[in-house]
Design an enzyme around this catalytic site. Structure first.
Site, PDB file in Angstrom:
ATOM      1  N   HIS A  64      29.088 -67.032  25.606  1.00  0.00           N
ATOM      2  CA  HIS A  64      28.984 -66.314  24.340  1.00  0.00           C
ATOM      3  C   HIS A  64      30.214 -65.452  24.043  1.00  0.00           C
ATOM      4  O   HIS A  64      30.204 -64.651  23.118  1.00  0.00           O
ATOM      5  CB  HIS A  64      27.705 -65.464  24.327  1.00  0.00           C
ATOM      6  CG  HIS A  64      26.475 -66.297  24.252  1.00  0.00           C
ATOM      7  ND1 HIS A  64      26.186 -67.081  23.164  1.00  0.00           N
ATOM      8  CD2 HIS A  64      25.468 -66.519  25.140  1.00  0.00           C
ATOM      9  CE1 HIS A  64      25.050 -67.725  23.376  1.00  0.00           C
ATOM     10  NE2 HIS A  64      24.594 -67.411  24.572  1.00  0.00           N
ATOM     11  N   TYR A  93      23.351 -59.905  23.886  1.00  0.00           N
ATOM     12  CA  TYR A  93      22.669 -60.662  24.926  1.00  0.00           C
ATOM     13  C   TYR A  93      22.146 -59.761  26.039  1.00  0.00           C
ATOM     14  O   TYR A  93      21.170 -60.087  26.698  1.00  0.00           O
ATOM     15  CB  TYR A  93      23.561 -61.803  25.447  1.00  0.00           C
ATOM     16  CG  TYR A  93      23.457 -62.977  24.521  1.00  0.00           C
ATOM     17  CD1 TYR A  93      22.369 -63.843  24.600  1.00  0.00           C
ATOM     18  CD2 TYR A  93      24.369 -63.174  23.499  1.00  0.00           C
ATOM     19  CE1 TYR A  93      22.217 -64.894  23.699  1.00  0.00           C
ATOM     20  CE2 TYR A  93      24.229 -64.217  22.591  1.00  0.00           C
ATOM     21  CZ  TYR A  93      23.145 -65.077  22.706  1.00  0.00           C
ATOM     22  OH  TYR A  93      22.981 -66.107  21.815  1.00  0.00           O
TER      23      TYR A  93
END
Lengths: 765, 765
Positions: free
Chosen positions: A443, A288
């Protein structure tokens, strides 16, 4: 690529428009716009600048990497132009046609805008203008996307996130053709498309926009960049500081199960502040970080160009520039990012986001020549001032190899929420990735004190990564699969300790988000003995896990190995599972493996329901040995075990009728009914095998025995004896990590004295 | 590498010897040897020649690839010399130290001999001599190897095969230092080492030596090469024609289960005659062809040099030279050989045997410039006349790309025992390997009419290959594992039809060896529609299998696809299993897959006992569809199915406690209680996926339906309808494969007329 009838009819209309515009153009450039300072004629200014464009035009044909990049981009755009414009009514998830088409459109728009500026060929401006007006015509009455899964549905795409991607790219295209368009055209686009678009992803979706999260970063950048182009200070303020007094449900969660409310922190600067640690580690992990890199750096470049007063590249001690260095350090020898948390394996520094990051950080971050070698590998540069600087640097032979070293990247905005310790030996000959970080927002995985290992670019002990086939429509629309929650995030999917078959923090995000592990010490001063040691006290209340991993290169060993000391203190009796997710083919064990006649699942939930029990064994000596072969290299795990330990071979695949998970193996050491205990293991890479020469070199472990020599609250001591009888001794101070503290310990009537948290010595025969 | 004390003491002794020899040398070179024609002074003559050595010395430093090869070899040999000589008492299997050491020794001896000739540096001759005398001292009293597994135990190694390897290489070393040694030294070596060595692997082991088999080829070459060096005509005759009147048990089998007795055929020429088809296909398959290549070609080169009267390279219409071309054609785009029969995956034309084969066949086979491009990739040439010729060819820019085309390689010495048909499209964009060959001697698998497919170098539907970890000692001494027999050889391990869960020929070698499949036709005249069609009548008595595979490139499809028509006639009701061993991750099926709560084995034996039943489904339409992703490419299988068919997902791994088998998947279509029936399938490669760009392109099948339109004894007709509604029609004449026969057939009231065994047409909308 398909094209509908509607799109095929566009070019003719566009052709008529073109004459009108050309007719108006002289007039348009002289008219002053009804905004504070902007006038037609000062664009491009966002990413390309007028001065930059001049320099680039002068260098064209003289800078190989820039010229190649330009040529490739031109080919791509020309192919798209030849195909005609298509802006279909949105209907699909990530893997579907309308999603892919709109994504391709924004990528092409940006590139076409740049080509117009660099090549001064009007056809590119016409293409951008025509497509923008097609979007303008569509957007006015466009409802939210028909797919209802997202917590923040977009209009062009199923989620605001992708709509924001669109605006980040299209802002750049608009900037490039701004002066080409008439005032009337600009007003029409801004009124019907850009302003409502920016409002939709922000004011109308505060749950998306007003967070500290990579989603919001894209939203902030999108609003900010179009604001910079339009010189709309309200949008710029909204981008930098978020929406004041936005109403967000404190309990609300996003699709990944992450909490939305972020205690009033919002806007781009908050997004720089919060998820980045001082060294530039991004709390969600490298996958990410790579994704977020683009909006962070491209908006920063825009701010730098249009609003230099903000000094964005100096913000938070230049964390944006540092983050590029951190990100590259979070990759293996092939440039692939470590799949910490939700990370798709195979994503690498060859991605377009990292090309952007490398070019911008080279240009604005002191022209580090090591970045040039990464850019050389990438083989592509941005078609702007930063890309030109990189290409010229390479042309002038300034590139130096990017040297990845052992590094401790702290987590948390203040660097005090754990971190990721990376130990490396040689030229990435062996890499240990050791995670003791914070939860990593929505996440994050439940894997405190977990590790993975790489020999060059090959994983030998893996982190599973995410359970998702990004953009592959057949697999749940290309979105996260339910197995991401039920397996990939669970502790058992990682190389860490699992107590009583329950994941860390019971696998609950709210609990996990409150805690992080603690660094005990990180010491890489001696390249032959590098140590990271950390403690986790909250994953299982009442249990403290202290894991120490040392990368040791001994003259008696062909390659470096990793020593793993997992010391557990608990106030209750528990079952402990210590899995090793080895990659490749099992070659040999030193115990009898019993293969069952039918395969049963290992457990009921917490990821165990996805594991078949493929084999079982019991200790026959004080060490368990597992030797495996992966990618032409041998590895041996040697672990100290108790007589009552159980060995389990597992394979992923149970309760997975859709084959959403890979059928990978693991070896688990299970210890039942234990309170305080210790697992000591050595992971030893050795030798090689070639299917061409058919030579198996050094295919045996060099370790005769790993033995715990001493273990109490204060000290743990162990020896590694090789097959020649040489001994290595490692002593760990369990209670004092001070580098200056003096210790002494008597083991088997011999006294050892040392300073600092550990002692290592070679007791060769 | 370990070194024992004994070996460490050798160099000093050698040093003393050296002075003695140098002192004797002048005398030695003038003494005539007590043999017909040979005199010291005419060596080297076997592989290196005196004239060749002169040319090479003159070219040194001027031929890049030769110079690099020489440099690499010199580095390797110098490293070995520095390490000291070690000739340990034999005790280990393939993966063990003594095996590897003796293997390294013979490789080094040969290279050292060459270096002595090319560089004229005496240290290499001293090294060869010293090691030879160490072997001489050891060999005299050496018993057979302690490992008892082999049907023909060696002395230095566990099998005569490896001893023969040793002599093939060491003959070359001896040839190179022949003139350097004194007559007395030569006599001592020949009397105590070479002659007994040659006798041991031949006269004392006729069951090894007197066969038509790759083992015997090595034995023949070994005896012949030392015979050529020693000018011993008896040995040369024994090499060429075998041992007269050798007593071999007619029922005896080797370790692979192959019959030893070969009806009196024996010797090198018989080994050229029998296993090679006229096109140069070697009946055991490419893995063993590669292995056998070295003794075939190196002995041939020796014969050519020393006994040009035999005209070995012209023998059997130059089949040895043709076999090199056949072998290269039996590789995928990465140069890896198709793993037909017992073949280790990953073995490729980069192996040293194929370097030898390419160089020799270039030099003695008309200097085909396409071979130069293979040699360029290999990056290494032989350090002899042939290697020099190749390196000079490359230096002079003569290399041309090696173009692999579709090719039908017949099997059997007369080319009448079936064969292997390879269909290729484009530049190896798609390759179909279709096997309808003879049994392939003891290394044959029971897989009549099986196929595998490659997109460039990636297998999409695999042949399992062998179950063996060659030279990895921990896995059964590096030898064949029992799972090779229990799984890898069985029909279910291949993409072919299995009747009633029994392998072809009941998996019995004696039966399989009597039969081969028949070619119906092979037609690649039209590159857009290439067809191979074959018939098998003996695998299951009473059942005839007629399989036709067509590689078709339609303008409506992105990539070529393969059409598979499996037509079965039987006089009894049977269960038919049609497995597809797909590689990679299952993405989607068009039926509901039920995953069991526990995994059970699929069957009791014939390989089924190694398969877990991982999923089950039933047809929901007239087609079964399976879409999978492998190495970044999508594939869809579309098969016509009956309502009562069953779909099985299997995974290898049952009854395999030692993890000797890979955990690979298969999809099986099972049809019960059928006599005559037909399976029609299309295997369709499409699109791509990148984990870096995360773009999934063309991820859906382009096929709406595959439908059988007509099927009787005479004709089978089917259509492939794409998603746009376009139809492709394929009609096969089942009874007449004549290229000139005229056919007509009415389907759905429309009459089709064509000439030849098949009709294909595009019935676009």
């Amino acid at each position: 690529m398909k094209s509908n009838n509607k799109s095929r009819s566009i070019p003719i209309i566009a052709f008529l428009f073109m004459f009108m515009i050309i007719g108006c153009k002289a007039q348009a450039t002289t008219v002053h716009v009804d905004k504070k300072t902007v006038s037609a004629g000062d664009h491009p200014k966002l990413i390309l600048t007028k001065a930059g464009v001049e320099s680039i035009r002068q260098e064209l044909g003289k800078v190989p990497l820039f010229d190649t990049s330009l040529k490739n981009v031109k080919e791509d755009v020309d192919k798209e132009i030849a195909q005609g414009i298509d802006t279909p009514i949105p209907k699909d998830f990530s893997g579907g046609y309308t999603h892919l088409r709109h994504k391709q459109n924004f990528l092409t728009l940006k590139m076409a805008g740049i080509l117009y500026q660099l090549l001064e060929d009007e056809k590119y401006a016409v293409y951008v203008r025509d497509m923008l007006f097609q979007y303008e015509a569509m957007y006015k009455d466009l409802p939210v996307h028909p797919k209802e899964r997202s917590y923040a549905r977009g209009k062009l795409f199923w989620q605001c996130l992708n709509d924001s991607n669109w605006l980040v790219y299209v802002s750049q295209a608009y900037d490039c053709v701004y002066d080409y368009l008439s005032q009337k055209e600009r007003e029409q686009l801004e009124k019907n498309l850009f302003r409502p678009f920016a409002d939709f992803i922000s004011i109308e979706n505060p749950q998306f926009y007003n967070r500290v999260h990579n989603h919001s970063t894209w939203g902030n950048a999108a609003v900010g960049m179009i604001g910079l182009v339009m010189n709309d200070d309200e949008l710029i303020q909204r981008a930098l500081y978020g929406i004041k007094d936005a109403k967000i449900d404190i309990q609300a969660k996003d699709n990944d199960g992450g909490l939305i409310y972020t205690e009033g922190k919002a806007g781009f600067l908050a997004n720089v502040d919060d998820p980045f640690s001082p060294e530039g580690y991004y709390t969600e992990g490298p996958y990410y970080q790579r994704y977020a890199m683009y909006p962070f750096l491209i908006f920063a470049q825009g701010l730098h160009n249009v609003r230099p007063d903000i000094k964005i590249f100096e913000y938070k001690d230049s964390v944006l520039l540092k983050s590029v260095n951190a990100l590259i350090n979070l990759s293996d020898a092939d440039g692939e990012f470590f799949p910490l948390n939700d990370g798709q394996k195979g994503m690498s520094y060859y991605s377009r986001e990292v090309i952007t990051a490398v070019d911008i950080s080279y240009k604005f971050g002191g022209k580090n020549p090591q970045l040039l070698s990464i850019a050389e590998k990438q083989g592509h540069v941005l078609l702007d001032d930063s890309g030109l600087a990189v290409a010229i640097g390479i042309r002038e032979g300034k590139a130096k190899p990017f040297v990845k070293k052992s590094i401790n990247l702290t987590d948390g905005s203040d660097g005090k929420q754990g971190g990721v310790g990376i130990l490396r030996y040689g030229n990435e000959d062996l890499t240990l990735v050791f995670k003791y970080a914070a939860q990593g927002l929505s996440h994050g995985h439940y894997d405190k004190l977990s590790f993975s290992m790489f020999e060059k670019g090959d994983e030998l002990l893996q982190d599973y990564g995410l359970a998702r086939f990004v953009n592959i429509g057949q697999k749940g629309g290309g979105n996260y699969l339910k197995e991401n929650q039920s397996y990939a995030k669970q502790s058992i999917a990682h190389n860490t300790l699992i107590q009583n078959e329950v994941s860390h923090f019971k696998g609950e995000y709210e609990i996990g988000s409150k805690h992080h592990s603690e660094l005990y010490f990180f010491d890489t001063a001696n390249s032959e003995v590098q140590v990271v040691s950390t403690i986790e006290k909250n994953a299982y209340p009442g249990t403290e896990i202290h894991r120490t991993m040392a990368m040791i290169k001994s003259a008696n060993f062909e390659k470096p190995f990793v020593l793993d000391i997992m010391k557990i203190k608990s106030d209750s009796e528990n079952q402990y599972d210590l899995p090793f997710h080895f990659m490749g083919q099992m070659i040999e064990v030193n115990f009898e493996n019993t293969a069952p006649a039918t395969l049963n699942v290992l457990g009921k939930d917490n990821g165990y329901q996805h594991l078949w029990l493929e084999g079982q064994g019991k200790p026959v000596s004080d060490n368990a040995k597992l030797l495996w072969l992966n990618a032409g290299k041998f590895y041996t795990l040697t672990s100290t075990v108790n007589k009552t330990d159980e060995f389990l071979f597992t394979r992923i695949g149970a309760n997975d009728p859709d084959f959403n998970l890979r059928r990978d193996a693991a070896f688990i050491i299970r210890r039942k009914k234990s309170k305080n205990t210790i697992f000591v293991s050595v992971i030893e890479p050795h030798g090689s095998y070639s299917t061409v020469s058919e030579l198996a070199l050094n295919s045996n472990s060099n370790i005769a025995e790993v033995k715990v020599r001493y273990d109490d609250e204060n000290y743990t001591a162990l020896t590694i004896e090789d097959v020649e009888g040489n001994l290595q001794l490692f002593i760990l101070s369990n209670e004092d990590a001070s580098q200056t503290k003096e210790h002494k310990l008597k083991i088997d009537d011999k006294e050892y004295r040392w300073t600092g948290p550990y002692h290592y010595s070679n007791l060769n025969k």
